[in-house]
Design an enzyme around this catalytic site. Structure first.
Site, PDB file in Angstrom:
ATOM      1  N   PHE A   1       0.854  -1.195   0.000  1.00  0.00           N
ATOM      2  CA  PHE A   1       0.000   0.000   0.000  1.00  0.00           C
ATOM      3  C   PHE A   1       0.886   1.240   0.000  1.00  0.00           C
ATOM      4  O   PHE A   1       1.775   1.384   0.838  1.00  0.00           O
ATOM      5  CB  PHE A   1      -0.915   0.028   1.238  1.00  0.00           C
ATOM      6  CG  PHE A   1      -1.914   1.152   1.200  1.00  0.00           C
ATOM      7  CD1 PHE A   1      -3.146   0.989   0.587  1.00  0.00           C
ATOM      8  CD2 PHE A   1      -1.607   2.393   1.745  1.00  0.00           C
ATOM      9  CE1 PHE A   1      -4.069   2.037   0.533  1.00  0.00           C
ATOM     10  CE2 PHE A   1      -2.513   3.451   1.689  1.00  0.00           C
ATOM     11  CZ  PHE A   1      -3.751   3.267   1.079  1.00  0.00           C
TER      12      PHE A   1
ATOM     13  N   ASP B   1       9.332   2.858   1.302  1.00  0.00           N
ATOM     14  CA  ASP B   1       8.166   3.569   1.826  1.00  0.00           C
ATOM     15  C   ASP B   1       8.109   3.387   3.341  1.00  0.00           C
ATOM     16  O   ASP B   1       7.692   2.343   3.844  1.00  0.00           O
ATOM     17  CB  ASP B   1       6.894   3.017   1.153  1.00  0.00           C
ATOM     18  CG  ASP B   1       5.633   3.723   1.645  1.00  0.00           C
ATOM     19  OD1 ASP B   1       5.685   4.402   2.684  1.00  0.00           O
ATOM     20  OD2 ASP B   1       4.588   3.578   0.984  1.00  0.00           O
TER      21      ASP B   1
ATOM     22  N   LYS C   1       2.802  10.233   7.984  1.00  0.00           N
ATOM     23  CA  LYS C   1       2.136   9.811   9.236  1.00  0.00           C
ATOM     24  C   LYS C   1       2.681  10.471  10.498  1.00  0.00           C
ATOM     25  O   LYS C   1       2.296  11.574  10.834  1.00  0.00           O
ATOM     26  CB  LYS C   1       2.184   8.284   9.342  1.00  0.00           C
ATOM     27  CG  LYS C   1       1.193   7.626   8.370  1.00  0.00           C
ATOM     28  CD  LYS C   1       0.748   6.283   8.869  1.00  0.00           C
ATOM     29  CE  LYS C   1      -0.073   5.507   7.870  1.00  0.00           C
ATOM     30  NZ  LYS C   1      -1.465   5.917   7.785  1.00  0.00           N
TER      31      LYS C   1
HETATM   32  N1  PLP Z   1       2.373   4.391   2.311  1.00  0.00           N
HETATM   33  C1  PLP Z   1       2.109   3.591   3.364  1.00  0.00           C
HETATM   34  C2  PLP Z   1       3.057   2.501   3.716  1.00  0.00           C
HETATM   35  C3  PLP Z   1       0.951   3.783   4.115  1.00  0.00           C
HETATM   36  O1  PLP Z   1       0.676   2.984   5.151  1.00  0.00           O
HETATM   37  C4  PLP Z   1       0.074   4.836   3.750  1.00  0.00           C
HETATM   38  C5  PLP Z   1      -1.170   5.056   4.508  1.00  0.00           C
HETATM   39  O2  PLP Z   1      -1.653   4.238   5.228  1.00  0.00           O
HETATM   40  C6  PLP Z   1       0.402   5.635   2.653  1.00  0.00           C
HETATM   41  C7  PLP Z   1       1.562   5.392   1.962  1.00  0.00           C
HETATM   42  C8  PLP Z   1      -0.510   6.763   2.243  1.00  0.00           C
HETATM   43  O3  PLP Z   1      -0.475   7.749   3.198  1.00  0.00           O
HETATM   44  P1  PLP Z   1      -1.637   8.875   3.263  1.00  0.00           P
HETATM   45  O4  PLP Z   1      -2.858   8.207   3.741  1.00  0.00           O
HETATM   46  O5  PLP Z   1      -1.074   9.879   4.243  1.00  0.00           O
HETATM   47  O6  PLP Z   1      -1.765   9.435   1.912  1.00  0.00           O
END
Ligand code: PLP
Length: 385
Positions: free
Chosen positions: A132, A217, A246
């Protein structure tokens, strides 16, 4: 406004992209939140890993307030002291060279994907099944779940999804169009999936061998949650590009994309931008958050309390628990029952917990959690499970 009215107005005025329980969170203190009716909950969600210093931290509030009183967003057309201080901190922590600031995890992915494409001049990106990375078009193309991709097709082409935790599968998928690999050190939304030891190291070697970029990520794993500031430090590797969001500003929206100099320099003036990205309030909040994490040894605390939490869950010996997995304060419990029911029962008993997948409970508490609060959470979990 009372609970009933808030729920009524939500149904009337908010697009229904989330399902929410029937209480309204009003305020918080430390690892606890309180609903509108005064009911107290232990918070193992922490705004989905954003409020890592817990709630109602007065020092944090005072820093943010002072910054708002001074100036909120002089904009990226001008120099900003808070922004450069934050960039310096993140560069030192990551051992990379340059930052681009945005407002969320998905934007940190967009910047990473655009930067990788501009630098390599190759559109191909390999990502992982169950991964994700966000919900904007670039990030969604890297995201795996068909349910959230399908309604928005066509997405970007040239994205390939391969088995997570299998470096060989990545190497096999590389072709002449491949510019980068994007990967989570632990898959969060998939239900806390921890890859085998050495996975990131192998990916680093494969990317070096084929001269492609490794994008890590750290949106969910970063800021100390797994017992290191960046989870990739567990494997002593250096990514080419890192994404953060986050927890970085303790609940204030921010995203950061950090890269090596030779890659970062591919972004020229005008190549990318953000009106709110790197605004002084978010940067002041992030500067405070990082300093607080370090000063109060919250990274060590994440490791210590995470181990304690997992040990206590194991000791429940519940027939309902299939598997406990995680690192630091990023914990997944594989369960046999329907997670939605368990989450609901936990809520009723004063525990906020979340379920990213049908048979998984996810624990992402603030990094300030201690044994007493964990014992309280375990007591509730024991009854519910
Ligand atoms: N990357 C990872 C690993 C995530 O867990 C998330 C959100 O849960 C995102 C990207 C996307 O972040 P946002 O919801 O702040 O756009």
């Amino acid at each position: 406004m009372d609970t009933k009215k808030t729920i009524h107005l939500e149904k009337k005025y908010i697009m229904h992209t989330y399902s929410r329980p029937d209480f309204v969170i009003d305020h918080g203190k430390g690892c606890y939140v309180y609903d509108k009716k005064g009911k107290k909950y232990i918070d193992l969600v922490s705004g989905v890993a954003t409020c890592i210093l817990g709630h109602g931290n007065r020092e944090f509030a005072s820093v943010v307030k002072k910054q708002i009183e001074k100036i909120t967003n002089p904009s990226n057309l001008y120099y900003s002291e808070q922004q450069v201080l934050l960039a310096e901190k993140l560069v030192k922590l990551s051992k990379l060279d340059k930052c681009f600031f945005s407002n969320s995890g998905t934007e940190s992915a967009e910047a990473a994907i655009k930067l990788a494409r501009k630098h390599t001049k190759k559109p191909g990106i390999i990502s992982a099944k169950h991964g994700f990375h966000g919900r904007t078009f670039g990030a969604l193309s890297a995201t795996w779940k068909e349910k959230i991709r399908q309604p928005f097709k066509p997405l970007l082409s040239n994205f390939k999804h391969v088995d997570y935790g299998n470096a060989g599968a990545v190497e096999k998928a590389i072709d002449k169009n491949t510019g980068a690999v994007i990967v989570e050190p632990i898959q969060g939304e998939a239900g806390i999936i921890v890859p085998p030891n050495g996975y990131l190291k192998q990916l680093r070697e494969i990317c070096n061998k084929h001269n492609i970029l490794l994008i890590v990520d750290e949106v969910q794993t970063g800021c100390g949650r797994t017992g290191k500031f960046f989870a990739y430090e567990h494997e002593k590797i250096k990514p080419d590009i890192v994404m953060l969001a986050k927890g970085l500003a303790n609940g204030i929206p921010i995203g950061a994309t950090i890269a090596k100099e030779e890659i970062a320099s591919s972004f020229k003036r005008g190549d990318h931008g953000s009106t709110f990205g790197g605004n002084t309030v978010a940067c002041a909040a992030a500067n405070f958050t990082i300093d607080y994490i370090i000063k109060n040894k919250l990274i060590d605390n994440a490791e210590k309390q995470g181990n304690y939490f997992m040990k206590k869950i194991k000791s429940l010996n519940s027939n309902n628990v299939k598997e406990i997995r995680g690192k630091g304060l990023m914990v997944g419990i594989g369960i046999k029952a329907n997670a939605k029911e368990i989450v609901k029962k936990c809520n009723e008993n004063g525990l906020l917990i979340n379920s990213p997948e049908e048979k998984v409970l996810r624990l992402l508490p603030p990094l300030i959690i201690n044994k007493d609060i964990i014992d309280g959470a375990i007591k509730i979990l024991k009854g519910v499970l």
